[in-house]
Write an enzyme that holds these catalytic residues in place. Structure first.
Site, PDB file in Angstrom:
ATOM      1  N   GLU A   1       0.923  -1.362  -0.017  1.00 55.31           N
ATOM      2  CA  GLU A   1      -0.168   0.026  -0.155  1.00 55.31           C
ATOM      3  C   GLU A   1       0.814   1.436  -0.109  1.00 55.31           C
ATOM      4  OE1 GLU A   1      -3.994  -1.406   2.196  1.00 55.31           O
ATOM      5  OE2 GLU A   1      -2.245  -1.193   3.444  1.00 55.31           O
TER       6      GLU A   1
HETATM    7  C1  ACM Z   1      -1.914  -5.511   3.969  1.00 50.57           C
HETATM    8  O1  ACM Z   1      -3.050  -6.011   4.429  1.00 50.57           O
HETATM    9  N1  ACM Z   1      -2.008  -4.122   3.694  1.00 50.57           N
HETATM   10  C2  ACM Z   1      -0.751  -6.287   3.997  1.00 50.57           C
END
Ligand code: ACM
Length: 534
Positions: A342
């Site tokens: 992310e």
């Molecule tokens: C995640 O759930 N951002 C690895």
């Protein structure tokens, strides 16, 4: 010799034939509870069981024998730990003796009771396997390694009644794991938890033969581990959490103590410092970690993807070298997890450039890189392990990048969010948890095959599975356990048991049989409606 083998499949077929309910094997509706033998109750299901002959009755005279002269001290320690674990439930004194003396006198290693034996020649038992053989004179646990002996002891715990002494049925369990990496993850960044609570989880994991605990130590909302060279990370960056609570952090001594506690139970810690995103807490503590040099405010919400380390600043790399160097020195295990998920505020080229350097830092400190599977779209370093956390709506191209990395030799750990994420709600009534990957009822946690889950990622490329628990909505021990149990047990079985043993109708009976054990240990769990709890 009379062989008493009876398969759970036969029992279930009988149960199904005598009832007009549940016509479909995978029916999620309630099943009738079936009375299982102790061997059929074992969770994870062992690779092989041969039930035969009379068993061994535990009694006031039962001793735990940790081998004759020359047996390693580690076997003694495993015996002591097993005795401690069995004394409460059985109510027996269970002294631990060795070949040099004790109640049995000389030659006690061949006497009655529970015998722990390392057999360096038992190649078929591998790195973690064991044999548990029970006759009227006792129970013999044999393994090639101490880890295998420990796992054998956990099996013995389950072969005894939840309360009272009881008889271990006659026969032999021969058991080895399907996957080397059998993991859970706890996010201590979104909410701070004391080390004592994590130790409690280690005990729970080890009981079900899970051997890895990934600890998500840092995120936008908090930095939880002391770093001597950057003290404000924990002091200031640790003093916040989701919802505005006080947060907190662990000292290095606390971390070492946790790592040693886990190692004593053959659980390896994998510490994670998430980067280049998920770094607001670090930047709040040190403004020099942003490109404009201004420290942001601490953050207590649950958005993701808004923070990024400054890829163009040399100071950023001094920071990660210091942090990863101190963490490597604290970490007995082989892996440092560097996140990489992310990173929505880091342009793709910067992301790849940053991850190249971060991976080189890990290698320089003598560790192997672990990262979330987004690293596959950059340049994973030789040997780097990728942790897949996609779900049924993940684009095919993203999965294909992971498959390409697997073909290039990168081991894959599977944590599909719509099966393995313990923070997903069971259903719409579940109070804590999130649902962005969908609901994960108990059966869904079990309904996938790690060996064929990702297209073009063969079982040989799968290092194992891991069940992460993110804590944006979880701040108490009881909510943590409610989300983990029983789904964690299903993941444990997927990770350990041979694929031929995987069968939901049988597994849900095994889950049900664990209910009284969870109750006896005061573990909060969700009474999933598809499990026939007693
Ligand atoms: C995640 O759930 N951002 C690895």
């Amino acid at each position: 010799m009379r062989v008493l083998r009876r398969t759970l499949g036969t029992l279930l077929a009988l149960a199904a034939a005598s009832s007009c309910a549940a016509p479909h094997r995978d029916d999620a509706k309630p099943a009738a509870s079936v009375v299982l033998t102790p061997y059929e109750r074992l969770l994870p299901a062992p690779a092989s069981v041969r039930a035969e002959g009379p068993g061994y009755a535990f009694g006031a005279g039962t001793v735990i024998r940790t081998g004759g002269p020359g047996a390693p001290e580690e076997v003694r320690r495993i015996g002591e730990l097993l005795a401690e674990q069995l004394r409460g439930p059985t109510g027996l004194p269970l002294p631990v003796v060795d070949g040099a003396g004790g109640p049995g006198g000389p030659g006690v290693e061949d006497g009655d009771g529970v015998r722990l034996r390392l057999d360096g020649g038992a190649a078929e038992l591998g790195e973690e396997g064991y044999r548990l053989r029970t006759t009227p004179t006792g129970v013999t646990l044999t393994a090639r390694t101490p880890a295998g002996l420990f796992h054998a002891g956990q099996t013995l715990r389950q072969l005894l009644p939840v309360r009272g002494a009881g008889t271990v049925p006659g026969g032999t369990v021969t058991d080895t794991p399907r996957f080397a990496y059998r993991g859970a993850m706890i996010d201590v960044a979104r909410h701070h938890f004391p080390v004592e609570q994590v130790k409690r989880y280690v005990d729970q994991l080890a009981q079900y033969k899970i051997n890895t605990l990934h600890v998500h130590l840092t995120d936008d909302q908090g930095w939880r581990i002391a770093v001597d060279s950057w003290p404000r990370l924990a002091e200031y960056g640790g003093a916040s959490e989701v919802g505005g609570g006080p947060g907190g952090s662990w000292s290095k001594d606390e971390y070492r103590d946790l790592a040693a506690y886990a190692a004593d139970r053959y659980v390896t810690l994998v510490p994670e410092i998430d980067m280049p995103g998920h770094v607001n807490a670090a930047q709040a503590a040190y403004g020099e970690l942003t490109c404009d040099g201004k420290a942001p405010a601490r953050y207590t919400g649950i958005k993701v993807g808004f923070s990024s380390l400054c890829v163009s600043k040399e100071r950023t790399y001094e920071f990660i070298d210091d942090v990863l160097g101190e963490l490597a020195a604290l970490t007995p295990g082989p892996y440092l997890h560097i996140g990489g998920d992310e990173a929505h505020s880091t342009p793709a080229a910067d992301y790849a450039r940053f991850m190249d350097r971060a991976q080189a830092v890990v290698a320089r400190h003598g560790k192997t890189v672990m990262a979330w599977h987004q690293l596959a779209s950059a340049r994973p370093a030789p040997g780097a392990v990728l942790q897949y956390w996609g779900h049924d709506r993940t684009p095919a191209a993203e999965k294909a990048a992971v498959a390409a990395a697997a073909r290039a030799g990168h081991p894959v750990v599977l944590s599909p969010a719509d099966h393995a994420y313990l923070d997903m709600k069971y259903d719409k009534q579940t109070r804590p948890g999130l649902a962005w990957a969908g609901y994960v009822p108990a059966q869904r946690a079990y309904a996938w095959n790690p060996g064929s889950y990702l297209p073009d990622v063969p079982e040989s490329a799968v290092l194992g599975v891991e069940a992460p628990l993110w804590t944006e909505t979880i701040s108490t021990r009881s909510d943590w356990e409610l989300m983990a149990f029983p789904r964690l047990l299903s993941l444990a079985e997927l990770a350990w048991s041979p694929s031929t043993a995987l069968d939901w109708p049988a597994h849900r009976q095994r889950l049900a049989a664990q209910g009284p054990r969870l109750d006896a240990q005061d573990i909060t769990y969700y009474r999933a409606p598809e499990v026939p709890w007693p």
